[in-house]
Scaffold this motif. Structure first.
Motif, PDB file in Angstrom:
ATOM      1  N   SER A  51      -9.230  -1.543  -5.117  1.00  0.00           N
ATOM      2  CA  SER A  51      -9.866  -1.373  -3.809  1.00  0.00           C
ATOM      3  C   SER A  51      -9.650  -2.632  -2.984  1.00  0.00           C
ATOM      4  O   SER A  51      -9.928  -3.736  -3.451  1.00  0.00           O
ATOM      5  N   THR A 107      -3.398   3.928   0.043  1.00  0.00           N
ATOM      6  CA  THR A 107      -4.025   5.215   0.353  1.00  0.00           C
ATOM      7  C   THR A 107      -5.365   4.938   1.029  1.00  0.00           C
ATOM      8  O   THR A 107      -5.832   3.798   1.055  1.00  0.00           O
ATOM      9  N   GLU A 108      -5.968   5.983   1.541  1.00  0.00           N
ATOM     10  CA  GLU A 108      -7.294   5.908   2.166  1.00  0.00           C
ATOM     11  C   GLU A 108      -7.342   4.879   3.292  1.00  0.00           C
ATOM     12  O   GLU A 108      -8.321   4.161   3.452  1.00  0.00           O
ATOM     13  N   GLY A 109      -6.269   4.769   4.075  1.00  0.00           N
ATOM     14  CA  GLY A 109      -6.246   3.866   5.217  1.00  0.00           C
ATOM     15  C   GLY A 109      -5.539   2.539   4.992  1.00  0.00           C
ATOM     16  O   GLY A 109      -5.360   1.764   5.924  1.00  0.00           O
ATOM     17  N   GLY A 115      -8.604   0.220   1.938  1.00  0.00           N
ATOM     18  CA  GLY A 115      -8.453   1.432   1.149  1.00  0.00           C
ATOM     19  C   GLY A 115      -8.084   1.088  -0.278  1.00  0.00           C
ATOM     20  O   GLY A 115      -8.488   0.060  -0.813  1.00  0.00           O
ATOM     21  N   LYS A 116      -7.284   1.947  -0.889  1.00  0.00           N
ATOM     22  CA  LYS A 116      -6.863   1.759  -2.278  1.00  0.00           C
ATOM     23  C   LYS A 116      -5.406   1.336  -2.325  1.00  0.00           C
ATOM     24  O   LYS A 116      -4.555   1.892  -1.634  1.00  0.00           O
TER      25      LYS A 116
END
Length: 139
Positions: A138, A72-74, A110-111
């Motif tokens: 992370s 997630t988050e890229g 990201g995560k």
């Protein structure tokens, strides 16, 4: 008036007892487990996921373990080898002695979300338990 108070007290006792019983019955043993997880970067974009158990515990070899990785988050998971492998336990041949690191590749930052169901056994208590594992890292 005494009947109303009596019914009120009985209702409160019933409510309290039902809460106690409900809390005990709905406790999920899957959420607490002795499994430790670590991630190590081996080179840019390449990682190893390690799963550890304390002494007197073991992962079952033939159990239907499931491990899912998502980004997630890229972060995007490109590929992953998530099959449990390792040497046979010297005293208990139906268990792994330890697990070899699981490898995966990612792109971006990201995560990393790990969702798994792993089956482990406590040799002292002679019980086997499914563990629900949800962890975020992370990267």
């Amino acid at each position: 008036m005494k009947q109303i108070r009596f019914l009120f007290v009985i209702s409160l006792l019933g409510f309290a007892c039902s809460n106690i019983l409900t809390n005990e019955l709905t406790a999920d043993p899957l959420e607490t487990h002795p499994i430790e997880i670590s991630i190590k970067q081996k080179s840019p974009g390449k990682f190893e996921l390690e799963l550890f158990l304390p002494k007197d515990f073991g992962f079952q070899m033939e159990a239907p373990h499931r491990i899912f990785l998502s980004g997630t988050e890229g972060l995007k998971v490109l590929n992953a080898d998530l099959k449990l492998k390792g040497p046979v336990h010297h005293k208990k041949p139906e268990y792994f002695e330890y697990l070899k690191p699981l490898t995966f590749q990612v792109e971006g930052k990201g995560k990393l979300q790990l969702d798994a169901k792993l089956f482990y056994c406590n040799f002292v208590k002679n019980i086997c338990i499914p563990a629900k594992v949800n962890k975020s890292f992370s990267i």
